[in-house]
Enzyme design. Structure first.
Site, PDB file in Angstrom:
ATOM      1  N   SER A 252      -4.314  -3.553   0.063  1.00  0.00           N
ATOM      2  CA  SER A 252      -3.418  -4.037   1.123  1.00  0.00           C
ATOM      3  C   SER A 252      -3.507  -3.137   2.344  1.00  0.00           C
ATOM      4  O   SER A 252      -3.760  -1.929   2.219  1.00  0.00           O
ATOM      5  CB  SER A 252      -1.967  -4.036   0.628  1.00  0.00           C
ATOM      6  OG  SER A 252      -1.503  -2.705   0.490  1.00  0.00           O
ATOM      7  N   ASP A 253      -3.281  -3.694   3.526  1.00  0.00           N
ATOM      8  CA  ASP A 253      -3.021  -2.826   4.664  1.00  0.00           C
ATOM      9  C   ASP A 253      -1.721  -2.084   4.340  1.00  0.00           C
ATOM     10  O   ASP A 253      -0.934  -2.516   3.485  1.00  0.00           O
ATOM     11  CB  ASP A 253      -2.912  -3.633   5.964  1.00  0.00           C
ATOM     12  CG  ASP A 253      -3.183  -2.759   7.202  1.00  0.00           C
ATOM     13  OD1 ASP A 253      -3.106  -1.511   7.104  1.00  0.00           O
ATOM     14  OD2 ASP A 253      -3.475  -3.325   8.269  1.00  0.00           O
ATOM     15  N   TRP A 254      -1.510  -0.974   5.021  1.00  0.00           N
ATOM     16  CA  TRP A 254      -0.413  -0.069   4.662  1.00  0.00           C
ATOM     17  C   TRP A 254       0.955  -0.720   4.923  1.00  0.00           C
ATOM     18  O   TRP A 254       1.373  -0.875   6.063  1.00  0.00           O
ATOM     19  CB  TRP A 254      -0.576   1.238   5.428  1.00  0.00           C
ATOM     20  CG  TRP A 254      -1.451   2.256   4.765  1.00  0.00           C
ATOM     21  CD1 TRP A 254      -1.132   3.589   4.592  1.00  0.00           C
ATOM     22  CD2 TRP A 254      -2.759   2.095   4.167  1.00  0.00           C
ATOM     23  NE1 TRP A 254      -2.157   4.235   3.922  1.00  0.00           N
ATOM     24  CE2 TRP A 254      -3.152   3.357   3.648  1.00  0.00           C
ATOM     25  CE3 TRP A 254      -3.620   1.018   3.976  1.00  0.00           C
ATOM     26  CZ2 TRP A 254      -4.375   3.552   2.980  1.00  0.00           C
ATOM     27  CZ3 TRP A 254      -4.840   1.211   3.319  1.00  0.00           C
ATOM     28  CH2 TRP A 254      -5.196   2.458   2.835  1.00  0.00           C
ATOM     29  N   GLY A 255       1.590  -1.154   3.853  1.00  0.00           N
ATOM     30  CA  GLY A 255       2.890  -1.822   3.998  1.00  0.00           C
ATOM     31  C   GLY A 255       2.790  -3.323   4.196  1.00  0.00           C
ATOM     32  O   GLY A 255       3.766  -3.964   4.570  1.00  0.00           O
ATOM     33  N   ALA A 256       1.617  -3.915   3.924  1.00  0.00           N
ATOM     34  CA  ALA A 256       1.426  -5.359   4.169  1.00  0.00           C
ATOM     35  C   ALA A 256       1.845  -6.224   2.993  1.00  0.00           C
ATOM     36  O   ALA A 256       1.626  -7.431   3.025  1.00  0.00           O
ATOM     37  CB  ALA A 256      -0.029  -5.634   4.528  1.00  0.00           C
TER      38      ALA A 256
END
Ligand SMILES: *[C@@H]1O[C@H](CO)[C@@H](O)[C@H](O)[C@H]1NC(C)=O
Ligand SMILES: *[C@@H]1O[C@H](CO)[C@@H](O)[C@H](O)[C@H]1NC(C)=O
Ligand SMILES: *[C@@H]1O[C@H](CO)[C@@H](O)[C@H](O)[C@H]1NC(C)=O
Ligand SMILES: *[C@@H]1O[C@H](CO)[C@@H](O)[C@H](O)[C@H]1NC(C)=O
Ligand SMILES: *[C@@H]1O[C@H](CO)[C@@H](O)[C@H](O)[C@H]1NC(C)=O
Length: 734
Positions: A252-256
């Site tokens: 995942s993108d960071w916090g996605a």
């Protein structure tokens, strides 16, 4: 085993730390054997980041090691133009500058050099390349990838992934999919029809899979209403990635990540980063243990997630002889044991960065005059500057000076020369050589240099008046959306396409008093240039965001030791409407953005409207001239083979970048012309060379939604070969 050394980019790059690359089959055999020995908690530690808030975290993302089996904590690091938050590394040219080179050789060499720095510092995963299409020229992170054209993006992706992974570092292609603006990115929905998605936004991901990419980052935004990170149509067993042969894992993108652990894991997400909740989202895999225990995520699925991650590590031989992690992003100047203070820079990387920066400089205008009026005479006005004649020099503009090296970790200042945008895609400015330093050191005592290193209009004009030449440096910047910060009023995406700090007025004021004004633009994308036809402006160079060797690389171009060969990877128009798309800035809640322009981005849209931009896609001058001849088209199996001859007809050695555009039969519903090939052709004075470009069956097909395949339309195709989308020199049909 890899070769120990080979000649690339004219440099001898030696590779001493050889590694063993494995087939996916062998990698999965090892991965599955390891999975069989892991406890549930050990598996959970591999699929979930160890926490943004974790004081022991050294990379931007990490996993938890399983020491008893020799599985380290995997280190994820930004990317994609150099190691961010790390000392003693190289600040590379940006992706958009790599695109401007129209050189696969340099794209690959850049990827390899990036990979060498990741490996040298012990980071396992290069968070890049970015391949988000520059849907609108103001898009904040457009400079991280390779522009608005899908073919050029695809080649950039392929060569970068190949280069990075050639030294045993995992590439992580991003952001899947349609991460095309910064405003509202944490939840906007990009609504894209199937054909447009395949032909434009998906295409560079497809090329990355063909390059063997080991990981993919899913985006913050939604696609057609569904979060990218729990979108089974993208990530699942019947999703696009796996249908196209992707064998690696999705992070995942960071916090996605949003919603539940099972939503994400069952849709096909293999790893969550950074693992904890970070205001915008994240932390969903904290529920994964319960989900596995309750059966809402099967043990088979968890095993598969772990296996995909471990297989990627085995595939590139990272399990043996990988250099230890030697930096600490949370404390980058520490002298403690977490920062080995290793200097990974090299003369080869510095030279390569300088070469790419020169090769990406696009000469937009050159009104050169010479002592005897012939092209081989000595320059009196224009480029290349003749050091023998130019004795008084003005250097004007804030963009010529050293930026504040202690700006912040995201480079959110733009208070000196602009070499890279801001955000997680920024890189190290530690060793930057600004234009003013390079110019003064190059001219030494052979000329006097008068400086006005601000955008003060009066001071700039005063410095420029009466000088043999005035170099005016101007810029525009953009970057990643922060949580709170805006940079000079811009929240990631640019507010407009103007030069910053009244740069256009500065150019006009200098040109009013100096008839040999040479403008250098450092920008993340297109900017308005209403002044470009001013008779006193004898040269314009669009130098993009060229990385740390910005000063030396521009001196090489200005003084002619590097004959410019950069080509615009986008069009430069006079108004934003010419691009046919917008950025959604204002919205009540997360917007739903319909990609109604479909296939018509940039030059494709301008062509459809018969709009002639100021400088068109693919355009770029040289100090020499080239002629084109002898087009021939033949069929070989299902491919078309196009050959032609390019000759250097001018007074300087130089490199041409011939481009191939294709017109489909009308029934295909394609734009008027689409880029389908380019080459790099270095030529001595008077020399010529035969060039071959092969179009594959897919290159001459369109995405057919009913059959979900590429289909070649029936009818006549027209091939256009030339020096830009508008400067077509040869035409033929098949
Ligand atoms: C998005 O939704 C539209 C409308 O339902 C559909 O035509 C299109 O194929 C969808 N796109 C993707 C990529 O699934
Ligand atoms: C950078 O490298 C030099 C050696 O070239 C070394 O002395 C210095 O400690 C290093 N600094 C860091 C922070 O790594
Ligand atoms: C100046 O150069 C541009 C292209 O670089 C050309 O179109 C124009 O005709 C030139 N003007 C003069 C006066 O030479
Ligand atoms: C340019 O200006 C210089 C004085 O700065 C003058 O000598 C020269 O004749 C001018 N050249 C042209 C072509 O206007
Ligand atoms: C060009 O520069 C000269 C000074 O060299 C100046 O006298 C002239 O007005 C300028 N031309 C324009 C159109 O600004």
């Amino acid at each position: 085993m890899q070769l120990l050394s080979f000649v690339l980019a004219g440099l001898l790059i030696s590779r001493s730390d050889a590694f063993t690359e494995r087939s996916w089959d062998d990698a999965y055999t090892l991965a599955n054997a390891a999975v069989a020995q892991l406890t549930l908690d050990e598996k959970l530690g591999i699929v979930r980041g160890d926490g943004q808030l974790n004081a022991n975290r050294r990379c931007v993302g990490e996993t938890t090691a399983v020491a008893r089996l020799g599985i380290p904590s995997f280190c994820y690091q930004d990317g994609p133009a150099g190691l961010r938050l790390v000392r003693n590394v190289t600040g590379f040219p940006t992706g958009i500058n790599a695109a401007s080179t129209f050189s696969r050789r340099l794209m690959r060499a850049r990827g390899q050099a990036l990979g060498e720095e990741w490996r040298g510092k012990g980071a396992h995963v290069f968070l890049g390349p970015a391949v988000d299409i520059m849907r609108n020229p103001k898009a904040g992170r457009g400079w991280e990838s390779f522009g608005p054209d899908p073919y050029l993006n695809g080649e950039g992706a392929y060569e970068t992934v190949t280069g990075v992974q050639s030294v045993g570092v995992q590439a992580c292609i991003k952001h899947l999919i349609a991460n095309n603006q910064e405003h509202w990115r944490y939840g906007l929905s990009a609504n894209i029809d199937d054909r447009t998605m395949h032909e434009i936004y998906w295409y560079p991901f497809l090329r990355s899979i063909e390059a063997g990419v080991t990981s993919v980052m899913c985006a913050y935004n939604r696609l057609n209403g569904t979060s990218s990170c729990h979108n089974a149509g993208l990530l699942g067993p019947n999703g696009l990635l796996q249908k196209n042969g992707f064998k690696g894992y999705v992070v995942s993108d960071w916090g996605a990540t949003h919603d539940s652990a099972s939503d994400n894991a069952n849709a096909g997400l293999d790893m969550e980063q950074p693992g904890d909740y970070i205001v915008i989202g994240g932390g969903v895999f904290s529920g994964l243990k319960a989900a596995v225990n309750s059966g809402s995520v099967t043990t088979d699925r968890l095993n598969q997630m772990v296996a995909r991650i471990l297989a990627s590590w085995y595939r590139l031989g990272q399990d043996s002889g990988y250099p230890p992690l030697s930096f600490d992003t949370q404390n980058k100047d520490s002298t403690g044991p977490k920062n080995l203070r290793l200097n990974i820079r090299s003369a080869e990387h510095t030279a390569l960065v300088r070469e790419i920066a020169s090769a990406s400089a696009v000469l937009l205008k050159n009104n050169r005059s010479t002592t005897d009026g012939t092209p081989s005479g000595t320059t009196t006005r224009g480029l290349p500057v003749a050091a023998s004649r130019i004795k008084t020099i003005a250097v004007v503009g804030q963009d010529a000076k050293l930026p504040n090296l202690n700006c912040n970790d995201l480079n959110e200042c733009n208070d000196g020369t602009m070499s890279v945008g801001w955000g997680s895609g920024s890189n190290s400015l530690e060793f930057i050589v600004p234009p003013i330093t390079a110019i003064t050191s190059f001219v030494g005592t052979s000329a006097t240099v008068t400086q006005s290193l601000s955008n003060d209009l009066n001071a700039g004009a005063t410095a420029a008046a009466g000088k043999d030449v005035a170099f005016v440096f101007v810029n525009a910047m953009s970057g990643e959306l922060g949580f709170y910060d805006t940079v000079v009023g811009n929240q990631g995406d640019r507010n407009d396409l103007d030069l910053w700090y009244k740069g256009g007025s500065l150019v006009e004021r200098v040109a009013a008093v100096n008839n040999n004004t040479i403008v250098i633009v450092h920008s993340v994308g297109p900017v308005y240039m209403p002044w470009s036809t001013h008779p006193n402006i004898t040269g314009i160079i669009y130098a993009g965001a060229p990385g740390e060797q910005t000063g030396p690389s521009i001196v090489d171009v200005l003084y002619g030791s590097y004959n410019p060969s950069g080509r615009l990877p986008f069009s430069i128009a006079d108004n934003e409407a010419a691009y046919g798309t917008t950025i959604v800035y204002d919205s009540l809640g997360f917007p739903s953005i319909d990609y109604t322009e479909k296939l018509l981005l940039d030059y494709r849209y301008m062509d459809s409207q018969n709009t002639v931009p100021r400088f068109e896609f693919g355009f770029g001058l040289s100090y020499t001239t080239f002629s084109y001849s002898a087009l021939s088209i033949s069929t070989s199996g299902s491919s078309q083979v196009i050959t032609f001859t390019v000759a250097n007809t001018g007074a300087f050695a130089g490199t041409e970048k011939p481009q191939l555009y294709l017109t489909y039969p009308t029934s295909a519903g394609e734009p008027k012309k689409v880029l389908r090939g380019f080459e790099e052709v270095p030529l001595a004075v008077g020399a010529s060379s035969s060039v071959t470009i092969t179009l594959s069956e897919r290159d001459i097909s369109i995405w057919d939604t009913p059959s979900q395949t590429y289909v070649r339309p029936a009818g006549t195709f027209t091939v256009h070969v030339g020096a830009s989308i508008k400067d077509i020199r040869l035409t033929g049909t098949f």
